[in-house]
Design an enzyme around this catalytic site. Structure first.
Site, PDB file in Angstrom:
ATOM      1  N   ASN A  66       2.027  -5.095  -3.018  1.00 32.21           N
ATOM      2  CA  ASN A  66       0.632  -5.553  -2.811  1.00 32.21           C
ATOM      3  C   ASN A  66      -0.210  -4.322  -2.614  1.00 32.21           C
ATOM      4  O   ASN A  66       0.300  -3.485  -1.842  1.00 32.21           O
ATOM      5  CB  ASN A  66       0.617  -6.480  -1.502  1.00 32.21           C
ATOM      6  CG  ASN A  66      -0.877  -7.063  -1.113  1.00 32.21           C
ATOM      7  OD1 ASN A  66      -1.510  -7.466  -1.998  1.00 32.21           O
ATOM      8  ND2 ASN A  66      -1.185  -6.689   0.112  1.00 32.21           N
ATOM      9  N   GLU A 112       0.661  -1.248  -0.120  1.00 31.74           N
ATOM     10  CA  GLU A 112      -0.183  -0.070   0.060  1.00 31.74           C
ATOM     11  C   GLU A 112       0.798   1.215  -0.192  1.00 31.74           C
ATOM     12  O   GLU A 112       0.597   1.960   1.073  1.00 31.74           O
ATOM     13  CB  GLU A 112      -0.995  -0.335   1.102  1.00 31.74           C
ATOM     14  CG  GLU A 112      -1.821  -1.282   0.996  1.00 31.74           C
ATOM     15  CD  GLU A 112      -2.848  -1.346   2.660  1.00 31.74           C
ATOM     16  OE1 GLU A 112      -2.761  -0.398   3.263  1.00 31.74           O
ATOM     17  OE2 GLU A 112      -3.468  -2.282   2.791  1.00 31.74           O
TER      18      GLU A 112
HETATM   19  O1  G3I Z   1      -4.662  -7.625  19.280  1.00 28.21           O
HETATM   20  C1  G3I Z   1      -5.398  -6.503  19.676  1.00 28.21           C
HETATM   21  C2  G3I Z   1      -6.142  -6.676  21.104  1.00 28.21           C
HETATM   22  O2  G3I Z   1      -5.061  -7.008  22.035  1.00 28.21           O
HETATM   23  C3  G3I Z   1      -6.679  -5.133  21.538  1.00 28.21           C
HETATM   24  O3  G3I Z   1      -7.554  -5.530  22.506  1.00 28.21           O
HETATM   25  C4  G3I Z   1      -7.487  -4.937  20.281  1.00 28.21           C
HETATM   26  C5  G3I Z   1      -8.114  -3.359  20.508  1.00 28.21           C
HETATM   27  O4  G3I Z   1      -8.329  -2.664  19.530  1.00 28.21           O
HETATM   28  O5  G3I Z   1      -6.917  -4.643  19.231  1.00 28.21           O
HETATM   29  C6  G3I Z   1      -6.079  -5.891  18.740  1.00 28.21           C
HETATM   30  O6  G3I Z   1      -5.574  -5.542  17.592  1.00 28.21           O
HETATM   31  C7  G3I Z   1      -6.307  -5.154  16.299  1.00 28.21           C
HETATM   32  C8  G3I Z   1      -6.011  -6.410  15.222  1.00 28.21           C
HETATM   33  O7  G3I Z   1      -6.518  -6.061  14.077  1.00 28.21           O
HETATM   34  C9  G3I Z   1      -6.113  -7.841  15.779  1.00 28.21           C
HETATM   35  O8  G3I Z   1      -7.438  -8.069  15.941  1.00 28.21           O
HETATM   36  C10 G3I Z   1      -5.952  -4.058  15.904  1.00 28.21           C
HETATM   37  O9  G3I Z   1      -6.442  -3.195  17.042  1.00 28.21           O
HETATM   38  C11 G3I Z   1      -6.732  -3.732  14.494  1.00 28.21           C
HETATM   39  O10 G3I Z   1      -6.248  -2.603  14.021  1.00 28.21           O
HETATM   40  C12 G3I Z   1      -6.193  -4.852  13.503  1.00 28.21           C
HETATM   41  O11 G3I Z   1      -6.815  -4.585  12.407  1.00 28.21           O
HETATM   42  C13 G3I Z   1      -6.071  -5.319  11.173  1.00 28.21           C
HETATM   43  C14 G3I Z   1      -5.926  -4.329  10.160  1.00 28.21           C
HETATM   44  O12 G3I Z   1      -5.430  -4.964   8.969  1.00 28.21           O
HETATM   45  C15 G3I Z   1      -5.007  -3.234  10.683  1.00 28.21           C
HETATM   46  O13 G3I Z   1      -4.629  -2.335   9.711  1.00 28.21           O
HETATM   47  C16 G3I Z   1      -7.283  -6.307  10.637  1.00 28.21           C
HETATM   48  O14 G3I Z   1      -7.188  -7.360  11.722  1.00 28.21           O
HETATM   49  C17 G3I Z   1      -6.653  -7.016   9.526  1.00 28.21           C
HETATM   50  O15 G3I Z   1      -7.517  -7.874   8.722  1.00 28.21           O
HETATM   51  C18 G3I Z   1      -6.227  -5.781   8.431  1.00 28.21           C
HETATM   52  O16 G3I Z   1      -5.783  -6.387   7.234  1.00 28.21           O
HETATM   53  C19 G3I Z   1      -5.407  -5.417   6.271  1.00 28.21           C
HETATM   54  C20 G3I Z   1      -4.111  -5.880   5.352  1.00 28.21           C
HETATM   55  O17 G3I Z   1      -3.155  -6.065   6.529  1.00 28.21           O
HETATM   56  C21 G3I Z   1      -3.815  -4.981   4.436  1.00 28.21           C
HETATM   57  N1  G3I Z   1      -4.664  -4.569   3.465  1.00 28.21           N
HETATM   58  C22 G3I Z   1      -5.940  -4.042   4.014  1.00 28.21           C
HETATM   59  C23 G3I Z   1      -6.402  -5.245   5.164  1.00 28.21           C
HETATM   60  C24 G3I Z   1      -7.653  -4.734   5.861  1.00 28.21           C
HETATM   61  O18 G3I Z   1      -7.683  -3.526   6.341  1.00 28.21           O
END
Ligand code: G3I
Length: 462
Positions: free
Chosen positions: A218, A175
């Site tokens: 990507n 990105e």
């Molecule tokens: O693990 C912590 C947890 O301990 C905490 O309590 C909680 C509170 O917010 O957060 C948890 O972490 C989260 C993590 O996902 C695991 O669930 C993060 O806040 C959250 O920001 C994170 O989001 C991820 C996101 O990328 C971050 O940008 C998504 O799961 C994930 O699916 C998403 O994936 C991205 C790709 O990497 C790149 N392309 C876009 C795609 C979708 O956004």
């Protein structure tokens, strides 16, 4: 009689694919009957020999999913993963904040868990991601240019060397371009301090760190021909002309009604492939439901199959309940791990015979009966019935609930998954059945205090 599997405990058994409410009720009712000393029976009519992974493999592609380490202990999650997918991408566990939270201090625990699981099941692994502006620990953003350059190269090198030989494709840079019509690079610590050259440098470092891994760029909103994908296209073209190592481009493919599957999706994939790189669909999810979602999924699969260098498809999660866009129900399995119409559309587009997309090929169905029970155990019998055409072989799976153990089997040839809870049964010798004909196999379950009936998986026929 056949020896029992190794004693390994696991969580509760996975629900059956496509199990309806009525079927769930029947399973519960059967459990009740068993507990009450009665004899239960249930059945499952299933599709021909098709999973996402096997249908894609028949087309020379992998079919992957994003995986979260925290869910691997959920047996239905792991069972669906293991049954359906041939590649995994750690959803968050390989990102910079996860693996190098402090400078030069690496924590690979959760990512290793996913890699270990995938390897034990023979799945491929996509590495996601090395250089990205998001999920970047604060210490990186605080560095000056020369420190940042060495931190970036050290990160790439350490992470890739840790996983050397295990990753089929790495998202080296993720990105890096802006949305909209500018075609410009996105502001990030890397872009702002190192300039355009950071992408090239990252790829060169990556090639040295693990020369066997495919190196991908990507991005999202690059799925059709538009200003952003043009900018990426020009970068890849430039890299190829100057010998900068790049092997693949990932198209994330996060779709919804505001951002539907573009009509020039296939053409866009093809123009990148024509530059001499593989293309991969890396984070597919499509918000919606029912037939419109199914149609979109089918179109994505057909687009990939229409491009010989489209080497695989990864969906961004297994079940709607854990999707990053959960409320949009964008995945192939619902919150109960039942396959959705979108699943059937994918199988069908891959040339399999799932759902309504079948027609004429080998099918079988299975039904289960408890034939005897006693304090501490029961005997189960599975009847396998050929569909409307003759079959030459079949495979049926039976899952028991820990701490139950299967202590004996008959009239079949079993193999076991690593948990010891999932038995895959094949014919002893000739597996031919005439159209509509049946055979059966049996097994003894030691209940160890749990009288739940076993769960039947799909019957697959050849
Ligand atoms: O693990 C912590 C947890 O301990 C905490 O309590 C909680 C509170 O917010 O957060 C948890 O972490 C989260 C993590 O996902 C695991 O669930 C993060 O806040 C959250 O920001 C994170 O989001 C991820 C996101 O990328 C971050 O940008 C998504 O799961 C994930 O699916 C998403 O994936 C991205 C790709 O990497 C790149 N392309 C876009 C795609 C979708 O956004």
């Amino acid at each position: 009689m056949t020896a029992s599997p190794p004693p390994v405990d696991r969580g509760p058994a996975p629900p059956l694919r496509r199990r309806s409410r009525a079927r769930r009720a029947l399973v519960l009712a059967t459990a009740g009957l068993l507990a009450a000393g009665g004899v239960g029976a249930l059945s499952d009519t299933a599709h021909a020999a098709t999973t996402l992974g096997s249908a894609a493999a028949a087309q020379g592609r992998y079919f992957g999913t994003a995986v979260a380490a925290g869910h691997l202990g959920e047996s239905a999650y792991a069972a669906t993963l293991d049954r359906e997918f041939t590649s995994v991408t750690p959803e968050n566990e390989m990102k910079w904040d996860a693996v190098e939270p402090n400078r030069n201090s690496f924590s690979f625990g959760q990512a290793d868990q996913i890699v270990g699981h995938a390897q034990s099941k023979g799945m491929k692994i996509r590495g996601h991601t090395l250089v990205w502006h998001s999920q970047l620990p604060g210490w990186v953003s605080g560095l000056g240019a020369s420190d940042l350059r060495s931190a970036m190269n050290n990160h790439i090198t350490q992470v890739m060397q840790h996983y050397k030989g295990k990753i089929h494709s790495w998202d080296v840079v993720n990105e890096a371009f802006q949305d909209g019509s500018s075609g410009a690079r996105r502001s990030s610590p890397f872009q702002d301090r190192l300039g355009n050259g950071f992408i090239e440098e990252a790829f060169r470092t990556a090639r040295t760190a693990d020369p066997a891994a495919k190196l991908c760029y990507n991005d999202y909103n690059t799925d059709g021909v538009n200003a952003k994908s043009n900018a990426v296209y020009n970068m890849v073209k430039d890299f190829k002309s100057r010998g900068v190592p790049i092997d693949c481009v990932g198209f994330q493919s996060h779709f919804n009604s505001a951002s539907p599957v573009p009509s020039d999706y296939r053409a866009n994939l093809q123009r990148f492939a024509d530059l001499g790189v593989d293309v991969q669909i890396t984070e597919l999810d499509i918000e919606g439901s029912g037939s419109s979602q199914a149609t979109s999924y089918g179109n994505v699969v057909k687009a990939c199959l229409g491009v010989s260098r489209c080497t695989g498809i990864t969906v961004w999660g297994i079940t709607d309940k854990y999707s990053w866009r959960s409320s949009g129900t964008p995945l192939l399995f619902d919150g109960n791990y039942a396959a959705k119409p979108a699943y059937d559309a994918v199988i069908s587009a891959l040339g399999g015979t799932g759902g309504g997309g079948g027609g004429g090929s080998a099918t079988c169905s299975v039904s289960y009966t408890t034939t005897a029970q006693w304090n501490g155990g029961f005997n189960g019998q599975v009847t396998v019935t050929a569909g409307s055409t003759a079959i030459t072989g079949w495979t049926a799976t039976v899952t028991v609930t820990p701490p139950q153990k299967v202590s004996a089997t008959w009239n079949g040839s079993p193999t076991w998954d690593s948990s010891g809870n999932v038995m895959t049964m094949r014919p002893n010798g000739n597996g031919s059945l005439a159209a509509g004909a049946s055979t059966s196999f049996g097994f003894t379950v030691m209940t160890n205090g749990n009288t739940s009936p076993p769960l039947l998986g799909s019957c697959t026929a050849s």
